[in-house]
Design a protein around this motif. Structure first.
Motif, PDB file in Angstrom:
ATOM      1  N   LYS A  42      15.609  26.781  59.636  1.00 23.15           N
ATOM      2  CA  LYS A  42      14.875  26.412  60.855  1.00 23.15           C
ATOM      3  C   LYS A  42      13.371  26.689  60.674  1.00 23.15           C
ATOM      4  O   LYS A  42      12.521  25.873  61.013  1.00 23.15           O
ATOM      5  CB  LYS A  42      15.431  27.246  62.027  1.00 23.15           C
ATOM      6  N   LEU A  43      13.065  27.865  60.099  1.00 22.71           N
ATOM      7  CA  LEU A  43      11.652  28.232  59.928  1.00 22.71           C
ATOM      8  C   LEU A  43      10.924  27.259  59.000  1.00 22.71           C
ATOM      9  O   LEU A  43       9.784  26.870  59.253  1.00 22.71           O
ATOM     10  CB  LEU A  43      11.535  29.666  59.390  1.00 22.71           C
ATOM     11  N   HIS A  44      11.598  26.844  57.928  1.00 25.38           N
ATOM     12  CA  HIS A  44      10.952  25.884  57.014  1.00 25.38           C
ATOM     13  C   HIS A  44      10.693  24.554  57.734  1.00 25.38           C
ATOM     14  O   HIS A  44       9.652  23.919  57.526  1.00 25.38           O
ATOM     15  CB  HIS A  44      11.822  25.659  55.772  1.00 25.38           C
ATOM     16  N   ALA A  45      11.634  24.148  58.575  1.00 27.43           N
ATOM     17  CA  ALA A  45      11.444  22.882  59.300  1.00 27.43           C
ATOM     18  C   ALA A  45      10.284  23.008  60.293  1.00 27.43           C
ATOM     19  O   ALA A  45       9.438  22.104  60.405  1.00 27.43           O
ATOM     20  CB  ALA A  45      12.742  22.512  60.028  1.00 27.43           C
ATOM     21  N   VAL A  46      10.221  24.155  60.973  1.00 26.77           N
ATOM     22  CA  VAL A  46       9.125  24.366  61.932  1.00 26.77           C
ATOM     23  C   VAL A  46       7.782  24.370  61.202  1.00 26.77           C
ATOM     24  O   VAL A  46       6.801  23.760  61.639  1.00 26.77           O
ATOM     25  CB  VAL A  46       9.331  25.713  62.687  1.00 26.77           C
ATOM     26  N   ASN A  47       7.768  25.054  60.056  1.00 25.19           N
ATOM     27  CA  ASN A  47       6.531  25.129  59.276  1.00 25.19           C
ATOM     28  C   ASN A  47       6.057  23.733  58.874  1.00 25.19           C
ATOM     29  O   ASN A  47       4.863  23.414  58.981  1.00 25.19           O
ATOM     30  CB  ASN A  47       6.765  26.005  58.037  1.00 25.19           C
ATOM     31  N   ALA A  48       6.990  22.889  58.443  1.00 23.05           N
ATOM     32  CA  ALA A  48       6.628  21.528  58.039  1.00 23.05           C
ATOM     33  C   ALA A  48       6.035  20.762  59.227  1.00 23.05           C
ATOM     34  O   ALA A  48       4.996  20.098  59.103  1.00 23.05           O
ATOM     35  CB  ALA A  48       7.866  20.806  57.495  1.00 23.05           C
ATOM     36  N   GLU A  49       6.666  20.904  60.375  1.00 25.72           N
ATOM     37  CA  GLU A  49       6.189  20.186  61.580  1.00 25.72           C
ATOM     38  C   GLU A  49       4.798  20.658  61.994  1.00 25.72           C
ATOM     39  O   GLU A  49       3.915  19.860  62.300  1.00 25.72           O
ATOM     40  CB  GLU A  49       7.133  20.505  62.747  1.00 25.72           C
ATOM     41  N   GLU A  50       4.643  21.972  62.013  1.00 22.98           N
ATOM     42  CA  GLU A  50       3.345  22.523  62.433  1.00 22.98           C
ATOM     43  C   GLU A  50       2.226  22.098  61.467  1.00 22.98           C
ATOM     44  O   GLU A  50       1.110  21.780  61.900  1.00 22.98           O
ATOM     45  CB  GLU A  50       3.411  24.059  62.463  1.00 22.98           C
ATOM     46  N   SER A  51       2.543  22.091  60.151  1.00 25.79           N
ATOM     47  CA  SER A  51       1.522  21.724  59.159  1.00 25.79           C
ATOM     48  C   SER A  51       1.121  20.263  59.322  1.00 25.79           C
ATOM     49  O   SER A  51      -0.059  19.910  59.179  1.00 25.79           O
ATOM     50  CB  SER A  51       2.036  21.977  57.735  1.00 25.79           C
TER      51      SER A  51
END
Ligand SMILES: CCCC/C=C/CC(=O)SCCNC(=O)CCNC(=O)[C@H](O)C(C)(C)COP(=O)(O)OP(=O)(O)OC[C@H]1O[C@@H](n2cnc3c(N)ncnc32)[C@H](O)[C@@H]1OP(=O)(O)O
Length: 384
Positions: free
Chosen positions: A349-358
């Motif tokens: 989940k954190l990796h997906a959030v990081n991708a979205e935020e970036s």
């Protein structure tokens, strides 16, 4: 790109805003005030300490006014940050007579003379010691070391921190890892000059490479396998705050504050904070911080669950390091396995959030709202 600008700043800080350090004129018919003016120009070359952008812009403007009169240049484009800041400074002087500008220049330089330069602060060049990594007693300490810039994080520093985390994650002698700051700040977050030196691909290229770097950088915190501790010695801004949601413990001095002024900067949340903050403190409090830019004190941040424990500033270093030394003696494998058990369900989940935020930030960095905020900061017309 941006690192080039910072390096150039450090090697020759007075030239970053086109500071006229080499444009000396000699004339047989010069008057006394012209001599003072030339002496002042020479004195500027001897300054040991960077007087800061605001002063450099003032000096630039007065120099131009004294030598050329009122601003006669076409206004640079909005993306030409540095020339725009210079133009604004010169133009703001209006029709000040040349002689007055010369006198103001001389007065300003004499107020910056070596005797009035402070010697207390360390100002290291990036690439040399902007990030200091030390290891002792099983503790790897990663210290941000640009106190004169409030430990603002340059592109090169992101890369150095990332490499340090990768190395320490594989180092069997390193049990726990600590991120901290030197000086009065923990960190003022992203260095706002990171985006000002445009490569051939222009601002789009800067935004794209920045977004990739951000994603890699935050991924490294998400995946870090050993206990990761933040020793927050003073105020923290932007990414220095958001990343705290990925640390295993956050110890703060009671002098620390926590500020995420993303909206004010035309930017959006990063460091997985759009996910971790609502989880840690509930959506209402997270929104106050991440959307409205509410600054928290250390005790407020502790009450919200972002900070593990607050210490009086007078005993902060002593108490925290004594505790960390004791923790570093605990069995390392047990700590690592416990961390994995606590964290692994969240990683995807954190990796997906990081991708979205970036990706969202890549778009924001191209927006007029963001560009105006950066121009304002650089021209020192407004501060947060
Ligand atoms: C590629 C990954 C990108 C990740 C993106 C992350 C987003 C963020 O982190 S957003 C947050 C960005 N940070 C800020 O907006 C803070 C900006 N700085 C300030 O508001 C103030 O400087 C301060 C409140 C931190 C301190 O104010 P104070 O009056 O005490 O000191 P100053 O005179 O302003 O600062 C001293 C010196 O330091 C320079 N500086 C401070 N912070 C930054 C910064 N973030 N970027 C660049 N430079 C910074 C400041 O310009 C001063 O330099 P001069 O003496 O040369 O003028």
């Amino acid at each position: 790109m941006a690192a080039r600008l910072v390096r150039r700043w450090c090697l020759s800080p007075l030239q970053v805003v086109g500071f006229p350090v080499v444009q000396l004129h000699t004339s047989r018919t010069m008057r006394a005030s012209q001599k003072d003016f030339e002496n002042a120009m020479n004195q500027v070359k001897l300054l040991k300490k960077d007087p800061g952008n605001e002063v450099k812009l003032k000096l630039y403007a007065l120099y131009k006014q004294a030598t050329e009169g009122p601003c006669n240049m076409p206004k640079p484009g909005m993306l030409d940050f540095i020339n725009k800041a210079k133009w604004d400074a010169w133009n703001a002087i209006g029709s000040l007579p040349k002689e007055t500008a010369r006198k103001n220049y001389v007065d300003l330089v004499s107020s910056l003379s070596p005797s009035s330069e402070s010697s207390g602060r360390v100002d290291k060049e990036p690439g040399s010691e902007s990030v200091v990594i030390t290891s002792e007693d099983g503790i790897t300490k990663i210290m941000l070391n640009r106190p004169a810039q409030k430990n603002a994080i340059t592109i090169q520093m992101y890369q150095e921190i990332l490499s340090a985390l990768e190395a320490t994650s594989k180092d069997d002698n390193s049990v726990i890892t600590v991120l901290t700051g030197n000086g009065d700040y923990y960190s003022s977050g992203n260095d706002l000059t990171n985006f000002t030196n445009l490569p051939p691909g222009g601002i789009e290229e800067v935004a794209k490479t920045g977004s990739i770097l951000l994603r890699d950088f935050v991924d490294c915190f998400i995946d870090f396998p050993k206990p990761l501790i933040a020793v927050v010695n003073g105020p923290a801004v932007g990414i220095a705050v958001t990343l705290l949601g990925l640390f295993d413990a956050v110890y703060a001095s009671d002098r620390a504050t926590f500020h995420t002024p993303f909206t004010q900067l035309g930017q959006t949340a990063e460091g997985c904070s759009s996910y971790t903050f609502p989880k840690i403190m509930g959506p209402a409090k997270a929104i106050e911080m991440l959307i409205f830019g509410k600054k928290l004190t250390a005790h407020e941040a502790c009450a919200q669950g972002l900070v593990t424990e607050v210490f009086p500033d007078s005993t902060f270093q002593k108490e925290v390091w004594a505790r960390l030394k004791a923790y570093a003696k605990l069995p390392p494998n047990a700590m690592r396995i416990s961390k994995e058990l606590i964290r692994h369900n969240e990683k995807e989940k954190l990796h997906a959030v990081n991708a979205e935020e970036s990706t969202a930030l890549q778009g924001r960095w191209l927006s007029e709202e963001c560009m105006n905020a950066i121009i304002n900061f650089l021209s020192r017309k407004s501060k947060l």
